[in-house]
Design a protein around this motif. Structure first.
Motif, PDB file in Angstrom:
ATOM      1  N   TYR A  65      13.157 120.867 -65.432  1.00 19.19           N
ATOM      2  CA  TYR A  65      13.614 121.917 -64.535  1.00 19.19           C
ATOM      3  C   TYR A  65      12.825 122.387 -63.315  1.00 19.19           C
ATOM      4  O   TYR A  65      11.528 122.066 -63.384  1.00 19.19           O
ATOM      5  CB  TYR A  65      13.636 123.577 -65.328  1.00 19.19           C
ATOM      6  N   VAL A  66      13.018 122.297 -62.174  1.00 19.96           N
ATOM      7  CA  VAL A  66      12.469 122.392 -61.058  1.00 19.96           C
ATOM      8  C   VAL A  66      12.817 123.631 -59.932  1.00 19.96           C
ATOM      9  O   VAL A  66      14.074 123.682 -59.558  1.00 19.96           O
ATOM     10  CB  VAL A  66      12.636 121.178 -60.114  1.00 19.96           C
ATOM     11  N   ARG A  67      12.038 124.292 -59.682  1.00 15.77           N
ATOM     12  CA  ARG A  67      12.219 125.486 -58.798  1.00 15.77           C
ATOM     13  C   ARG A  67      11.262 125.462 -57.691  1.00 15.77           C
ATOM     14  O   ARG A  67      10.362 125.175 -57.662  1.00 15.77           O
ATOM     15  CB  ARG A  67      11.879 126.918 -59.479  1.00 15.77           C
ATOM     16  N   THR A  68      12.069 125.294 -56.419  1.00 18.68           N
ATOM     17  CA  THR A  68      11.295 125.370 -55.116  1.00 18.68           C
ATOM     18  C   THR A  68      11.607 126.393 -54.386  1.00 18.68           C
ATOM     19  O   THR A  68      12.720 127.033 -54.515  1.00 18.68           O
ATOM     20  CB  THR A  68      11.725 124.035 -54.369  1.00 18.68           C
ATOM     21  N   GLN A 120      15.572 129.234 -51.935  1.00 18.72           N
ATOM     22  CA  GLN A 120      15.030 129.079 -53.480  1.00 18.72           C
ATOM     23  C   GLN A 120      16.106 127.893 -54.037  1.00 18.72           C
ATOM     24  O   GLN A 120      17.350 128.313 -54.009  1.00 18.72           O
ATOM     25  CB  GLN A 120      15.080 130.353 -54.106  1.00 18.72           C
ATOM     26  N   ASN A 121      15.493 126.982 -54.363  1.00 20.51           N
ATOM     27  CA  ASN A 121      16.467 125.836 -55.220  1.00 20.51           C
ATOM     28  C   ASN A 121      16.072 125.593 -56.504  1.00 20.51           C
ATOM     29  O   ASN A 121      14.815 125.606 -56.936  1.00 20.51           O
ATOM     30  CB  ASN A 121      16.146 124.678 -54.564  1.00 20.51           C
ATOM     31  N   ASP A 122      16.999 125.954 -57.457  1.00 17.89           N
ATOM     32  CA  ASP A 122      16.768 125.510 -58.914  1.00 17.89           C
ATOM     33  C   ASP A 122      17.693 124.207 -59.227  1.00 17.89           C
ATOM     34  O   ASP A 122      18.818 124.228 -59.042  1.00 17.89           O
ATOM     35  CB  ASP A 122      17.245 126.817 -59.728  1.00 17.89           C
ATOM     36  N   ILE A 123      17.055 123.417 -59.779  1.00 20.15           N
ATOM     37  CA  ILE A 123      17.413 122.092 -60.461  1.00 20.15           C
ATOM     38  C   ILE A 123      17.322 122.024 -61.887  1.00 20.15           C
ATOM     39  O   ILE A 123      16.066 122.000 -62.108  1.00 20.15           O
ATOM     40  CB  ILE A 123      16.939 120.762 -59.538  1.00 20.15           C
ATOM     41  N   LEU A 124      18.328 121.867 -62.699  1.00 16.92           N
ATOM     42  CA  LEU A 124      18.277 121.630 -64.012  1.00 16.92           C
ATOM     43  C   LEU A 124      19.033 120.153 -64.481  1.00 16.92           C
ATOM     44  O   LEU A 124      20.068 120.304 -64.356  1.00 16.92           O
ATOM     45  CB  LEU A 124      18.613 122.806 -65.088  1.00 16.92           C
ATOM     46  N   SER A 125      18.028 119.298 -64.993  1.00 20.92           N
ATOM     47  CA  SER A 125      18.480 118.019 -65.438  1.00 20.92           C
ATOM     48  C   SER A 125      18.423 118.018 -66.852  1.00 20.92           C
ATOM     49  O   SER A 125      17.493 118.255 -67.841  1.00 20.92           O
ATOM     50  CB  SER A 125      17.694 116.977 -64.823  1.00 20.92           C
ATOM     51  N   GLU A 143      25.504 109.438 -74.525  1.00 20.38           N
ATOM     52  CA  GLU A 143      24.700 110.148 -73.720  1.00 20.38           C
ATOM     53  C   GLU A 143      25.438 111.085 -72.936  1.00 20.38           C
ATOM     54  O   GLU A 143      26.663 110.724 -72.625  1.00 20.38           O
ATOM     55  CB  GLU A 143      23.822 109.175 -72.694  1.00 20.38           C
ATOM     56  N   MET A 144      24.983 112.316 -72.741  1.00 21.63           N
ATOM     57  CA  MET A 144      25.569 113.251 -71.656  1.00 21.63           C
ATOM     58  C   MET A 144      24.567 113.722 -70.691  1.00 21.63           C
ATOM     59  O   MET A 144      23.620 114.373 -71.351  1.00 21.63           O
ATOM     60  CB  MET A 144      26.215 114.403 -72.384  1.00 21.63           C
ATOM     61  N   ASN A 145      24.704 113.498 -69.750  1.00 26.38           N
ATOM     62  CA  ASN A 145      23.697 113.830 -68.507  1.00 26.38           C
ATOM     63  C   ASN A 145      24.285 115.139 -67.743  1.00 26.38           C
ATOM     64  O   ASN A 145      25.436 114.840 -67.247  1.00 26.38           O
ATOM     65  CB  ASN A 145      23.279 112.691 -67.723  1.00 26.38           C
ATOM     66  N   ILE A 146      23.714 115.983 -67.752  1.00 30.54           N
ATOM     67  CA  ILE A 146      23.946 117.342 -66.972  1.00 30.54           C
ATOM     68  C   ILE A 146      22.939 117.645 -66.069  1.00 30.54           C
ATOM     69  O   ILE A 146      21.885 117.873 -66.377  1.00 30.54           O
ATOM     70  CB  ILE A 146      24.205 118.333 -67.943  1.00 30.54           C
ATOM     71  N   LYS A 147      23.683 117.873 -64.444  1.00 32.82           N
ATOM     72  CA  LYS A 147      22.534 118.237 -63.623  1.00 32.82           C
ATOM     73  C   LYS A 147      23.026 119.368 -62.935  1.00 32.82           C
ATOM     74  O   LYS A 147      24.240 119.074 -62.292  1.00 32.82           O
ATOM     75  CB  LYS A 147      22.130 117.116 -62.612  1.00 32.82           C
ATOM     76  N   THR A 148      22.525 120.413 -62.798  1.00 34.00           N
ATOM     77  CA  THR A 148      23.092 121.791 -62.044  1.00 34.00           C
ATOM     78  C   THR A 148      22.125 122.030 -60.915  1.00 34.00           C
ATOM     79  O   THR A 148      21.119 121.926 -61.087  1.00 34.00           O
ATOM     80  CB  THR A 148      23.273 122.871 -63.089  1.00 34.00           C
TER      81      THR A 148
END
Length: 734
Positions: A65-68, A120-125, A143-148
């Motif tokens: 999880y990355v918040r900027t 404000q950007n939120d990235i959840l991989s 595998e299941m990769n999910i990126k929001t």
């Protein structure tokens, strides 16, 4: 000075059945601006878990999880450094005689009081993975990769005022630095990317010599996108800058979109290894994309590679004591590339705009719709054919290692600019698969690592080079303004420069030698201090002919802007807890021709005073012997006389820049405390270090530009400046 800080923490552990890893990171940066400072904060959390459920099932999960958070003055947009360079000159006063900010020219008021832009950007991989092993050496993996992505942007534009110097009680809105109306805009984006993959592999050996691995699988991608934008003027209070506090019923914008794309692919691979001596790999893919029409949607792409480790052969003999690895390899493969930023490039789209008409109907402007542009219904995948020949070696117990590769890559049916058609068409020509090109080059890597007592050290050098040639493109006139079949990409065509005329007599004599038009195709009123261009084709005038390969007048190839011989050098050593490393990067060959309006190079340009500037380097301009300038005469100046004209700024050999460089990108010195000391206080490892970035640059490029950013952005390099950064750190393991 722009301070920054970064902190990391991690925890890991587990058993033979269950393992985990959790980490956190924080980075905070502040920008260069003294007024209305820009800020950037990043928060990162990572987790990895792996569980061996039983002998045939393993489950893995990882998440990041990355918040900027980014904030800046609203006026500090993409054109800010361009504007500040042109307008906020260092000789401009900060305050007027009455003590008010000179808000119409120095941007200080706009930076401090003109509103803020916030993102404000939120990235959840996330990745879910299971591995089933029904039989020994046979795995089935899913595998299941999910990126929001969730992005939110807020911006308010506030009006700032300037004061008249002769009447300080009267104010006005400066058109150069301030918004004309207070307004608010909001932008929200949500993006979801799904990537399921299911594949299986099986490996087996025959007689312990022939080793095989077989793999087959399926992969898909799905991207769903939506955004919404709203903007309205008439903000009633700057204390609460939100849309609900705006009132303008005429000046507003509402926009939003939903869209998606999908791909699907089937793949298979066979690996063969004979006793570590002979290696082979074969791949086959079948991919489809939603971006193309049904008949052009699917494509096959095979590839294979071969390798031979000669050091395993009997004839290598005693040479193995010196060279333990000597592997020859070659590969050929096809890759498919969906080269289009438009998600629906083969379908006509009608744009509808609210209240955009230029006439009144029942007292209101009507909605409008634009005629759809042309599309290429035959648009399809680019096919890239890669061929590679390589060598890997290791000598002296692998203290010396290296590799060399030569490659050529042919791109077929590349998506290129639309074919030039008559202007009577009335619309843009669509891109289509109308181009073939070949890229060829090589890469060399050499490394040496050794240890002498407590002192260990290493050196690694990487050098690569490549060029690209256009093989096919529909340019019937061979215009120099676009791709030309048979020509290298990046060629620079320019005039040969005789020099700067030191006197009017010298310029008159030069023009007299050009009886068929002189230099009038470029400009008029040629005087001392102006450029004398060479008549290369001897037709009695200086021009670019028809600007084609067959008739280019007095133009010639003077260089190529392609970066060549990209180089990286790493040096490091360790000695009794002390460690040192440095990294150099560079481009050893690159030409750059400043465009006629690149003010960072020319200073004064033909676009007028507000598109001109003056650095110390620009003071080296032509000044005649009889000049009245306080700077004195300078008939041997580097630059021609400054004019609000670009006639002296034509692309030419005299001002072709050498943009090659080498830069010390990173230097780090650290010390790790002895374990017998820190273990007494319950610690496993403690290291302190100091680091520097972008410390020194070697280049022949004009000091008005940076070799890493030259040619990028507005005015050929007016982007956020690269910084020299110093860091101090402490790393502690418990």
């Amino acid at each position: 000075m722009a301070p920054s800080q970064e902190h990391n923490i991690s925890v890991s552990g587990g058993t033979d059945k269950l393992t985990y890893y959790v980490s956190g990171n924080y980075m905070g940066q502040k920008g260069f601006m003294r007024y209305g400072q820009d800020t950037y904060n990043r928060y990162t959390f990572t987790g990895k878990f792996s569980a061996q459920m039983n002998k045939w099932l393993k489950v893995d999960y990882s998440s990041r999880y990355v918040r900027t958070d980014y904030g800046r003055p609203t006026t500090m947009d993409d054109g800010f450094y361009d504007n500040i360079l042109r307008r906020a000159r260092p000789v401009r006063a900060k305050y007027d005689p009455n003590g008010y900010l000179m808000a119409d020219i120095n941007y200080i008021s706009a930076l401090q009081d003109g509103g803020r832009h916030k993102e404000q950007n939120d990235i959840l991989s996330q990745q879910f993975r299971f591995t089933i092993t029904p039989l020994e050496n046979w795995n089935i993996i899913g595998e299941m990769n999910i990126k929001t992505d969730n992005d939110w942007t807020h911006e308010e534009e506030l009006v700032t005022y300037a004061h008249y110097a002769d009447n300080p009680e009267e104010t006005y809105i400066p058109s150069t630095t301030s918004a004309t109306k207070p307004s608010v805009s909001e932008y929200s984006l949500k993006q979801t990317y799904l990537n399921p993959t299911l594949y299986t592999n099986y490996n087996f050996s025959l007689n312990d010599l022939h080793n095989f691995t077989v793999m087959a699988g399926f992969q898909a991608e799905m991207m769903n996108y939506r955004d919404v934008t709203a903007e309205r003027a008439g903000l009633t209070t700057s204390d609460l800058p939100v849309l609900s506090q705006t009132t303008d019923v005429d000046d507003y914008t509402i926009d939003g979109i939903y869209k998606n794309w999908k791909t699907a692919g089937f793949f298979g691979r066979i690996n063969y290894d004979y006793n570590g001596k002979y290696l082979a790999e074969f791949n086959l893919r079948y991919d489809g994309s939603s971006r193309y029409r049904k008949e052009n949607r699917w494509i096959w792409t095979p590839s294979f590679s071969l390798g031979w480790n000669m050091a395993r052969e009997a004839f290598w003999g005693d040479l193995a004591n010196y060279i333990g690895t000597f592997k020859l390899r070659g590969s050929y493969g096809e890759l498919a590339n969906q080269n289009t930023t438009n998600w629906y490039p083969t379908y006509q789209i009608m744009t509808v705009t609210a209240s955009n008409g230029k006439w009144l109907q029942d007292g209101a402007f009507p909605n409008t719709a634009t005629v759809p542009g042309l599309v290429s219904t035959g648009l399809t995948w680019e096919k890239i054919r890669n061929t590679n020949l390589g060598l890997d070696f290791g000598a002296f117990n692998n203290r010396l290692t290296g590799s060399f590769d030569y490659f050529w890559r042919k791109t077929r049916n590349m998506v290129g600019p639309g074919v030039e058609l008559p202007a009577i068409l009335g619309t843009d020509v669509p891109v289509t698969n109308n181009c073939d090109l070949t890229t060829f080059g090589w890469e060399l890597s050499l490394g040496w690592r050794d240890k002498i007592g407590d002192f260990s050290y290493g050196v690694k050098v990487n050098v690569s080079d490549s060029q690209t040639r256009i093989d096919r493109y529909a340019n019937p006139t061979n215009s120099l303004d676009t791709y030309i079949a048979g020509e290298l990409v990046g060629e620079i065509w320019g005039y040969e420069t005789i020099g700067i005329a030191k006197t009017q007599e010298e310029m008159d004599a030069h023009l007299a030698s050009l009886p068929n038009g002189g230099q009038t195709a470029i400009g008029t009123k040629w005087e001392a201090g102006d450029i004398m261009y060479a008549d290369l084709n001897g037709d009695g005038k200086v021009d670019n002919g028809s600007n084609t390969l067959g008739d280019h007048g007095d133009l010639k190839k003077i260089g190529n802007e392609t970066p060549r011989f990209r180089t990286g050098i790493t040096l490091d050593f360790q000695w009794k807890g002390l460690d040192f490393s440095m990294f150099w990067q560079g481009v050893l060959k690159r030409d750059y021709a400043p465009g006629e309006n690149i003010l960072v190079f020319w200073g004064v340009t033909g676009s007028g005073q507000w598109w001109s500037t003056a650095f110390k380097e620009h003071m080296d301009y032509f000044r005649a012997e009889d000049t009245s300038s306080n700077l004195g005469a300078n008939v041997d100046g580097y630059y021609p006389r400054p004019l609000f004209s670009n006639k002296n700024h034509q692309t030419q050999a005299r001002y072709l820049q050498n943009a090659a460089y080498m830069r010390l990108k990173n230097l780090q010195l650290g010390y790790t405390f002895p374990k017998h000391i820190i273990q007494k206080i319950g610690l496993q490892n403690v290291r302190v270090y100091v680091s520097g970035e972008n410390l020194w640059t070697i280049t022949g490029l004009s000091k008005t530009m940076d070799p890493e950013t030259v040619g990028i952005g507005k005015q050929g390099g007016t982007v956020y400046p690269l910084s020299r950064t110093y860091s101090f750190g402490l790393s502690v393991n418990f």
